[in-house]
Design a protein around this motif. Structure first.
Motif, PDB file in Angstrom:
ATOM      1  N   THR A  89      -1.477 -13.070  -1.010  1.00 24.61           N
ATOM      2  CA  THR A  89      -1.529 -11.821  -0.238  1.00 24.61           C
ATOM      3  C   THR A  89      -0.468 -11.806   0.847  1.00 24.61           C
ATOM      4  O   THR A  89       0.240 -10.808   1.038  1.00 24.61           O
ATOM      5  CB  THR A  89      -2.921 -11.629   0.382  1.00 24.61           C
ATOM      6  N   ASP A  90      -0.338 -12.923   1.573  1.00 26.23           N
ATOM      7  CA  ASP A  90       0.680 -13.004   2.622  1.00 26.23           C
ATOM      8  C   ASP A  90       2.085 -12.956   2.030  1.00 26.23           C
ATOM      9  O   ASP A  90       3.001 -12.351   2.613  1.00 26.23           O
ATOM     10  CB  ASP A  90       0.507 -14.288   3.433  1.00 26.23           C
ATOM     11  N   SER A  91       2.280 -13.591   0.881  1.00 22.67           N
ATOM     12  CA  SER A  91       3.598 -13.560   0.244  1.00 22.67           C
ATOM     13  C   SER A  91       3.962 -12.144  -0.183  1.00 22.67           C
ATOM     14  O   SER A  91       5.107 -11.705  -0.015  1.00 22.67           O
ATOM     15  CB  SER A  91       3.615 -14.487  -0.973  1.00 22.67           C
ATOM     16  N   ALA A  92       2.987 -11.418  -0.737  1.00 25.02           N
ATOM     17  CA  ALA A  92       3.240 -10.037  -1.137  1.00 25.02           C
ATOM     18  C   ALA A  92       3.582  -9.180   0.072  1.00 25.02           C
ATOM     19  O   ALA A  92       4.473  -8.319   0.014  1.00 25.02           O
ATOM     20  CB  ALA A  92       2.020  -9.474  -1.867  1.00 25.02           C
ATOM     21  N   TYR A  93       2.874  -9.414   1.175  1.00 21.61           N
ATOM     22  CA  TYR A  93       3.167  -8.666   2.405  1.00 21.61           C
ATOM     23  C   TYR A  93       4.588  -8.965   2.891  1.00 21.61           C
ATOM     24  O   TYR A  93       5.331  -8.053   3.288  1.00 21.61           O
ATOM     25  CB  TYR A  93       2.153  -9.033   3.485  1.00 21.61           C
TER      26      TYR A  93
END
Length: 238
Positions: A89-93
């Motif tokens: 999720t953080d990588s996608a953000y």
């Protein structure tokens, strides 16, 4: 100076860079889009007078947007590798944030870019096949019937017989629908557009898709000559 913005694996972009260099377009730089967002030192200014950026390149030179006379923009997306200790999720953000930053930097070059960035594509709008088909029909190109429902997914007709390249109102590639192809590029808001055509079982060519970041190599020397002149014209207009 002039830029060709493309990733190292973009063979068409590398081909265009080599062709422009051989035609004497200088100074000409080949730059991966990632160098703009992963610069060791950069400044991006947005105010009421406009937007600009300065970015330190890997070799230590500083690239300023105000010094760019024209750019062949083939930026696809912000390429980042896996982030250590980050969730998916953080990588996608992070990818979305970097894409937004790259879009803002490219917008500083929009006035002299082929193609201009937009909210739905860093090098021109990416559209679903059905939307391209509607635009093609509006432009006057013959199109295959499109059937959409909640029960099935429409698949575009497979390209099979040729591609037309449109650049600044000129068409490269054999097609009897030159004016319609130019009209489609204008409706799409792109200087440069690849348009696929196929035969519908007879002699008629039918629209089969469009791409704002097409393979340029089928255009050959004639396309490179036109691209050279087009970029020079952008510099003069600025």
């Amino acid at each position: 100076m002039w830029l060709v913005l493309c990733d190292p694996g973009d063979l068409a972009g590398m081909w265009a860079y080599d062709g422009l260099r051989r035609r004497g377009l200088t100074p000409l730089e080949l730059l991966p889009p990632g160098d703009l967002i992963f610069s060791s030192r950069s400044a991006h200014r947005v105010d009421e007078s406009g937007a600009s950026f300065e970015a330190r390149l890997p070799d230590g030179r500083v690239l300023a947007s105000r010094d760019v006379d024209g750019v062949l923009n083939r930026a696809g997306f912000a390429r980042i590798g896996p982030l250590r200790f980050a969730t998916e999720t953080d990588s996608a953000y992070a990818r979305e944030e970097l894409s937004a930053l790259l879009l803002s930097l490219l917008e500083c070059l929009a006035a002299v870019a082929v193609n201009r960035p937009c909210a739905t594509g860093l090098s021109g709008a990416w559209r679903p096949p059905a939307e391209w088909t509607l635009l093609a029909a509006e432009a006057g190109l013959p199109v295959a019937p499109v059937r959409l429902s909640h029960r099935s997914t429409w698949e575009p007709p497979a390209p099979g017989n040729g591609r037309a390249l449109v650049l600044g109102g000129h068409v490269f590639g054999g097609t009897e629908y030159g004016q319609e192809c130019v009209r489609l590029a204008r409706l799409a808001g792109t200087d440069l557009l690849g348009i696929d055509l196929r035969r519908d079982g007879g002699d008629r060519a039918v629209f089969a898709g469009a791409d704002p970041m097409p393979d340029l190599r089928p255009g050959g020397d004639a396309f490179l000559d036109a691209l050279h002149d087009h970029l020079a014209t952008l510099a003069g207009s600025r």
